[in-house]
Design a protein around this motif. Structure first.
Motif, PDB file in Angstrom:
ATOM      1  N   GLU A 193       0.635 -21.554  24.603  1.00  0.00           N
ATOM      2  CA  GLU A 193      -0.694 -21.182  23.645  1.00  0.00           C
ATOM      3  C   GLU A 193      -1.812 -22.714  24.560  1.00  0.00           C
ATOM      4  O   GLU A 193      -0.601 -23.100  24.275  1.00  0.00           O
ATOM      5  N   LEU A 194      -2.503 -21.828  23.724  1.00  0.00           N
ATOM      6  CA  LEU A 194      -4.167 -23.511  24.322  1.00  0.00           C
ATOM      7  C   LEU A 194      -4.722 -23.213  23.339  1.00  0.00           C
ATOM      8  O   LEU A 194      -5.889 -22.434  23.765  1.00  0.00           O
ATOM      9  N   ASP A 195      -4.815 -23.521  22.686  1.00  0.00           N
ATOM     10  CA  ASP A 195      -6.147 -23.409  21.463  1.00  0.00           C
ATOM     11  C   ASP A 195      -7.163 -23.667  22.047  1.00  0.00           C
ATOM     12  O   ASP A 195      -8.356 -25.055  22.840  1.00  0.00           O
ATOM     13  N   PRO A 196      -8.528 -22.854  21.802  1.00  0.00           N
ATOM     14  CA  PRO A 196      -9.452 -23.077  22.758  1.00  0.00           C
ATOM     15  C   PRO A 196     -10.951 -24.449  22.139  1.00  0.00           C
ATOM     16  O   PRO A 196     -11.595 -24.750  22.437  1.00  0.00           O
ATOM     17  N   THR A 197     -10.400 -24.426  20.918  1.00  0.00           N
ATOM     18  CA  THR A 197     -10.930 -25.165  19.669  1.00  0.00           C
ATOM     19  C   THR A 197     -10.623 -26.692  19.931  1.00  0.00           C
ATOM     20  O   THR A 197      -9.389 -27.012  19.818  1.00  0.00           O
ATOM     21  N   PRO A 198     -11.518 -27.519  20.023  1.00  0.00           N
ATOM     22  CA  PRO A 198     -11.013 -28.951  20.779  1.00  0.00           C
ATOM     23  C   PRO A 198      -9.943 -29.588  19.068  1.00  0.00           C
ATOM     24  O   PRO A 198     -11.078 -29.351  17.822  1.00  0.00           O
ATOM     25  N   LEU A 199      -9.457 -30.227  19.163  1.00  0.00           N
ATOM     26  CA  LEU A 199      -8.620 -30.841  18.022  1.00  0.00           C
ATOM     27  C   LEU A 199      -9.632 -31.960  17.233  1.00  0.00           C
ATOM     28  O   LEU A 199     -10.535 -32.378  16.557  1.00  0.00           O
ATOM     29  N   ALA A 209     -13.178 -33.494  19.789  1.00  0.00           N
ATOM     30  CA  ALA A 209     -14.525 -34.182  21.270  1.00  0.00           C
ATOM     31  C   ALA A 209     -14.640 -34.994  20.965  1.00  0.00           C
ATOM     32  O   ALA A 209     -16.005 -35.463  20.648  1.00  0.00           O
ATOM     33  N   ALA A 210     -14.787 -36.350  22.376  1.00  0.00           N
ATOM     34  CA  ALA A 210     -15.593 -37.243  22.387  1.00  0.00           C
ATOM     35  C   ALA A 210     -16.377 -37.517  23.916  1.00  0.00           C
ATOM     36  O   ALA A 210     -16.479 -36.852  24.643  1.00  0.00           O
ATOM     37  N   SER A 211     -17.212 -38.630  24.187  1.00  0.00           N
ATOM     38  CA  SER A 211     -18.159 -38.496  24.861  1.00  0.00           C
ATOM     39  C   SER A 211     -16.958 -38.500  26.339  1.00  0.00           C
ATOM     40  O   SER A 211     -17.879 -37.757  27.507  1.00  0.00           O
ATOM     41  N   VAL A 212     -15.744 -38.898  26.637  1.00  0.00           N
ATOM     42  CA  VAL A 212     -15.258 -38.726  27.963  1.00  0.00           C
ATOM     43  C   VAL A 212     -14.176 -38.007  27.814  1.00  0.00           C
ATOM     44  O   VAL A 212     -14.506 -37.731  28.812  1.00  0.00           O
ATOM     45  N   ALA A 213     -13.483 -37.232  27.134  1.00  0.00           N
ATOM     46  CA  ALA A 213     -13.373 -36.405  27.102  1.00  0.00           C
ATOM     47  C   ALA A 213     -12.689 -35.483  25.558  1.00  0.00           C
ATOM     48  O   ALA A 213     -13.136 -35.897  24.682  1.00  0.00           O
ATOM     49  N   GLN A 214     -12.157 -34.310  25.448  1.00  0.00           N
ATOM     50  CA  GLN A 214     -12.119 -33.796  24.923  1.00  0.00           C
ATOM     51  C   GLN A 214     -10.904 -33.360  24.417  1.00  0.00           C
ATOM     52  O   GLN A 214      -9.849 -32.961  25.944  1.00  0.00           O
ATOM     53  N   VAL A 215      -9.496 -32.865  23.156  1.00  0.00           N
ATOM     54  CA  VAL A 215      -8.599 -33.123  23.035  1.00  0.00           C
ATOM     55  C   VAL A 215      -8.337 -31.407  23.350  1.00  0.00           C
ATOM     56  O   VAL A 215      -8.526 -30.941  21.692  1.00  0.00           O
ATOM     57  N   HIS A 216      -7.244 -30.565  23.096  1.00  0.00           N
ATOM     58  CA  HIS A 216      -6.673 -29.333  23.158  1.00  0.00           C
ATOM     59  C   HIS A 216      -5.228 -28.643  22.605  1.00  0.00           C
ATOM     60  O   HIS A 216      -4.482 -30.593  22.987  1.00  0.00           O
ATOM     61  N   ALA A 217      -4.389 -28.838  21.406  1.00  0.00           N
ATOM     62  CA  ALA A 217      -3.716 -28.452  21.098  1.00  0.00           C
ATOM     63  C   ALA A 217      -2.944 -27.456  22.175  1.00  0.00           C
ATOM     64  O   ALA A 217      -3.550 -26.035  22.502  1.00  0.00           O
ATOM     65  N   ALA A 218      -2.217 -27.003  22.725  1.00  0.00           N
ATOM     66  CA  ALA A 218      -0.982 -26.673  23.470  1.00  0.00           C
ATOM     67  C   ALA A 218       0.416 -26.365  23.058  1.00  0.00           C
ATOM     68  O   ALA A 218       0.977 -26.833  22.309  1.00  0.00           O
ATOM     69  N   VAL A 219       1.008 -25.005  23.321  1.00  0.00           N
ATOM     70  CA  VAL A 219       2.625 -25.014  23.334  1.00  0.00           C
ATOM     71  C   VAL A 219       2.498 -24.746  24.755  1.00  0.00           C
ATOM     72  O   VAL A 219       2.255 -23.485  25.122  1.00  0.00           O
ATOM     73  N   LEU A 220       3.336 -25.230  26.289  1.00  0.00           N
ATOM     74  CA  LEU A 220       4.577 -24.785  27.168  1.00  0.00           C
ATOM     75  C   LEU A 220       5.035 -23.726  26.476  1.00  0.00           C
ATOM     76  O   LEU A 220       5.136 -23.153  25.616  1.00  0.00           O
ATOM     77  N   HIS A 221       6.090 -22.985  28.136  1.00  0.00           N
ATOM     78  CA  HIS A 221       6.661 -21.653  27.736  1.00  0.00           C
ATOM     79  C   HIS A 221       8.195 -22.502  27.035  1.00  0.00           C
ATOM     80  O   HIS A 221       8.689 -21.214  27.089  1.00  0.00           O
ATOM     81  N   ASP A 222       8.544 -23.496  27.328  1.00  0.00           N
ATOM     82  CA  ASP A 222      10.060 -23.686  26.757  1.00  0.00           C
ATOM     83  C   ASP A 222       9.477 -23.963  25.615  1.00  0.00           C
ATOM     84  O   ASP A 222      10.920 -24.729  24.810  1.00  0.00           O
ATOM     85  N   GLY A 223       8.354 -24.386  24.801  1.00  0.00           N
ATOM     86  CA  GLY A 223       8.182 -24.496  22.920  1.00  0.00           C
ATOM     87  C   GLY A 223       8.162 -26.325  23.110  1.00  0.00           C
ATOM     88  O   GLY A 223       7.530 -25.838  21.574  1.00  0.00           O
ATOM     89  N   ARG A 224       7.490 -26.466  23.595  1.00  0.00           N
ATOM     90  CA  ARG A 224       7.189 -27.901  23.964  1.00  0.00           C
ATOM     91  C   ARG A 224       5.400 -27.916  23.197  1.00  0.00           C
ATOM     92  O   ARG A 224       4.866 -27.430  24.224  1.00  0.00           O
ATOM     93  N   LYS A 225       5.666 -29.100  22.587  1.00  0.00           N
ATOM     94  CA  LYS A 225       4.221 -28.782  21.805  1.00  0.00           C
ATOM     95  C   LYS A 225       3.159 -30.105  22.000  1.00  0.00           C
ATOM     96  O   LYS A 225       3.451 -30.795  22.502  1.00  0.00           O
ATOM     97  N   VAL A 226       2.514 -29.597  23.339  1.00  0.00           N
ATOM     98  CA  VAL A 226       1.839 -30.827  24.340  1.00  0.00           C
ATOM     99  C   VAL A 226       0.209 -31.038  22.902  1.00  0.00           C
ATOM    100  O   VAL A 226       0.032 -29.773  22.648  1.00  0.00           O
ATOM    101  N   VAL A 227      -0.720 -31.377  23.470  1.00  0.00           N
ATOM    102  CA  VAL A 227      -2.151 -31.530  23.952  1.00  0.00           C
ATOM    103  C   VAL A 227      -2.699 -32.172  24.869  1.00  0.00           C
ATOM    104  O   VAL A 227      -1.643 -32.687  25.833  1.00  0.00           O
ATOM    105  N   VAL A 228      -3.294 -31.756  25.609  1.00  0.00           N
ATOM    106  CA  VAL A 228      -4.370 -31.649  26.404  1.00  0.00           C
ATOM    107  C   VAL A 228      -5.750 -32.006  26.967  1.00  0.00           C
ATOM    108  O   VAL A 228      -6.602 -31.590  25.989  1.00  0.00           O
ATOM    109  N   LYS A 229      -5.756 -33.225  27.285  1.00  0.00           N
ATOM    110  CA  LYS A 229      -7.149 -33.929  27.546  1.00  0.00           C
ATOM    111  C   LYS A 229      -7.685 -33.571  28.456  1.00  0.00           C
ATOM    112  O   LYS A 229      -7.098 -33.988  30.171  1.00  0.00           O
ATOM    113  N   VAL A 230      -8.951 -33.487  28.586  1.00  0.00           N
ATOM    114  CA  VAL A 230      -9.477 -32.443  30.113  1.00  0.00           C
ATOM    115  C   VAL A 230     -11.639 -33.882  29.476  1.00  0.00           C
ATOM    116  O   VAL A 230     -11.476 -34.161  28.726  1.00  0.00           O
TER     117      VAL A 230
END
Length: 659
Positions: free
Chosen positions: A225-231, A233-254
């Motif tokens: 799972e990868l939520d298109p709506t960011p948690l 959004a800052a001027s350097v990066a934005q953060v999205h909530a996601a879930v890996l295939h093993d069920g681990r909850k993570v955040v993705v900083k882009v």
């Protein structure tokens, strides 16, 4: 006939080029220093062009059609005269326009493009400043209309809004300035701490493409799972909530696309502004604006490289190993790069917006959380040496069970063992009220000027310690402000790593107050400093330190008796001598050698010049031609030698280079 003429022209051009290159090599060799190819070529061409007319005006033009001794002397004199003219031109060029002050064609083109880019950015910054009512402060005048607190607050509010509109670099700059109580008034500090690093979200397809580029895999292959709506959004990066295939909850900083170019451009402007202010104002020189700008640039560039934040998280986590109640995110290996960072999603809300959670924990639990956070920071400062420099309320999460989490480790500070020890001694001395020990520790932390009144510094620091000895929850900011003012008044330079400590502590105070409004940072920090220094000097630690020292001294102790026996034997038989090598340091020998070389060149040049004058005045003697005698030829040769030697000394002086 035309082909023959064209061939002769080509040969003439080739011979001219070869002759010019030969002249260039000889001229650079005679000068004894490296001169740019372009400058040498221009001087040589001009010398070849003007030497013959000048020489003909001085000695007259000989008959060039008949080979003779006079013609040979003329050609020799013409060559020497050309060398001298070329060298004179190079020395004059070095005097008027030193080497390196004018850029080359490629550098000039790049500089022009950068200048045009900066000009556009300058216009944009001026537009932002004018829109927020700051234009009247850009005219270089002294404004007397800021004498009241209300007026200064209005200015601070306008400055904060302008910085927010200026982009990431100026937002980060304002956030760093918000910790410099020694530089800015209270009204500005209160506004700058409210800077919000918010920005419009980046289009999802751009974010998805960045993830695919950095990881080398399609996001669907990585995340269940990868939520298109960011948690956020800052001027350097934005953060999205996601879930890996093993069920681990993570955040993705882009990281936002194109941010590096914008930051580089704005940092160049900040550096140029700092250089100008430090060179033209006394206060800019006193606070060391260039060093501050360099430190800010280095920290911001680190923050743009997410691999540094990944390594920082691992380092801080290792330092927190065994401590309960506080954690940092764990990065996901193999999925993090310079522009994408995948890490665990930790539960909780930022301290600044978690008042309901904190209220449910109760006063005692809140005080315990504040103490845990302060103990963690003190351990980082005094033991591990790696610490979070920006623990504002938005970078600390609190969960329902009271667990604290530290976020955003893109910029951390690092302290060496000596600095950590001096910091501990300073806190311990402040805690016991020992102004003498506190002064000694402070002077180990800062860069002391050549002339400093230590007695007055000790008295001023003693007064400061007594003033804030009782502590109080509202005294932390005032204590830091007074300490900064004291450091600035005695012109003590603050190294970047020590400034980062002060910044971390000043920022931490607001977070501690958000957790527990009654928490006394000053008193607790002094007590923790005493406890840790006592632990470092306790019996168990002293034993460990003694064992380390003895193990290091053991090889020396083994050789000591034999060396004492040799010295005693030398004394008994009268063979004890002391040898001192003069100029043992290669740098000393180099300086003396260069001075001797310059002196010899000057003496030889002056001697050759005086001998040439004497020979020019001698009449008669052996005749080389019908009108030129041998003494005139020798005098001319000595004059050329004298000019070359003097020009060589002058070029070395102008260039400030060693031959």
């Amino acid at each position: 006939m035309n082909e023959q003429g064209g061939l002769i022209g080509v040969l003439a051009v080739v011979s001219y080029v070869v002759f010019t290159l030969l002249f260039m090599g000889v001229v650079r060799r005679l000068l004894g220093v490296r001169v740019s190819f372009l400058r040498t070529a221009v001087a040589t061409l001009v010398a070849i062009w003007v030497s013959r007319p000048l020489l003909d005006a001085l000695v007259g033009e000989p008959v060039l059609t008949v080979p003779s001794v006079e013609l040979g002397l003329y050609l020799t004199l013409l060559g020497a005269f050309t060398f001298v003219v070329a060298m004179v031109l190079i020395v004059l060029a070095e005097l008027l326009v030193p080497e390196g002050t004018l850029p080359g064609p490629f550098d000039a083109w790049r500089s022009w493009r950068a200048r045009m880019t900066r000009s556009g950015r300058y216009v944009e910054i001026l537009r932002i400043a004018t829109r927020h009512g700051l234009g009247r402060f850009l005219r270089g005048r002294r404004h007397l209309a800021l004498g009241t607190v209300a007026e200064r607050r209005d200015l601070a509010r306008s400055l904060r809004r302008a910085l927010e509109d200026g982009g990431v670099t100026f937002v980060k700059l304002g956030q760093q300035l918000s910790t410099r109580n020694d530089l800015l008034p209270r009204e500005l500090i209160d506004e700058l701490v409210q800077l919000q690093d918010n920005a419009a979200p980046v289009d999802w397809e751009v974010v998805r493409g960045t993830i695919a580029t950095e990881t080398g895999r399609d996001p669907g292959e990585i995340f269940r799972e990868l939520d298109p709506t960011p948690l956020a959004a800052a001027s350097v990066a934005q953060v999205h909530a996601a879930v890996l295939h093993d069920g681990r909850k993570v955040v993705v900083k882009v990281q936002r696309p194109g941010i590096e170019h914008d930051v580089d451009r704005d940092l160049d402007i900040v550096a140029r502004l700092a250089t100008t202010l430090e060179g033209r104002t006394d206060w800019g020189h006193d606070v060391g604006l260039v060093d501050l700008a360099d430190g800010f640039s280095a920290a911001l560039r680190e923050e743009l490289d997410f691999t540094i934040e990944r390594d920082n998280m691992l380092g801080v986590a290792a330092a927190l190993d065994g401590r309960e109640g506080i954690v940092v995110p764990t990065p996901v290996r193999g999925l993090s790069g310079p522009r994408v960072l995948v890490m665990d999603r930790l539960p909780g809300l930022p301290v600044g917006s978690a008042q309901e959670v904190l209220a449910a924990l109760g006063p005692q639990r809140r005080a315990a959380l504040a103490r845990t956070l302060l103990e963690t920071v003190m351990d980082q400062l005094l033991e591990s040496g790696i610490f979070h420099v920006d623990l504002h309320p938005g970078n600390v999460l609190v969960a329902d069970d009271g667990t604290l989490s530290m976020l955003d480790l893109g910029s951390v500070g690092r302290l060496g063992a000596k600095t950590r020890q001096a910091m501990g001694h300073f806190l311990a001395a402040v805690g016991t009220g020992d102004s003498m020990a506190a002064t000694d520790a402070l002077l180990e932390l800062v860069e002391r000027p050549e002339d400093i009144d230590e007695r007055n510094l000790e008295q001023a620091l003693g007064v400061l310690i007594l003033r804030y000895a009782a502590g109080g929850s509202a005294e932390g900011a005032a204590a830091f402000t007074s300490l900064f003012a004291l450091i600035n008044s005695f012109h003590l330079g603050v190294p970047p790593e020590v400034a980062a400590v002060f910044r971390a502590m000043a920022t931490l105070e607001g977070t501690l107050r958000a957790i527990d409004p009654s928490y006394d940072l000053v008193t607790e920090a002094k007590g923790m400093g005493r406890e840790r220094m006592a632990g470092l000097t306790g019996a168990a630690r002293l034993k460990e330190t003694l064992e380390q020292e003895v193990s290091g001294l053991l090889p020396v102790l083994r050789r000591f008796p034999r060396r004492v026996d040799r010295i005693a034997d030398a004394v008994e038989h009268g063979r004890l001598t002391a040898n001192v090598r003069l100029f043992a340091d290669p740098r000393d020998r180099q300086i003396v050698t260069h001075l001797v070389h310059r002196t010899l060149l000057t003496v030889l040049g002056a001697t050759a010049g005086m001998m040439s004058v004497v020979l020019f005045s001698v009449t008669g003697g052996p005749m080389v031609t019908g009108t030129v005698n041998l003494y005139t030829v020798l005098a001319t040769a000595l004059f050329v030698v004298a000019v070359i030697l003097v020009l060589r000394v002058l070029i070395i002086i102008f260039r400030r280079e060693e031959p």
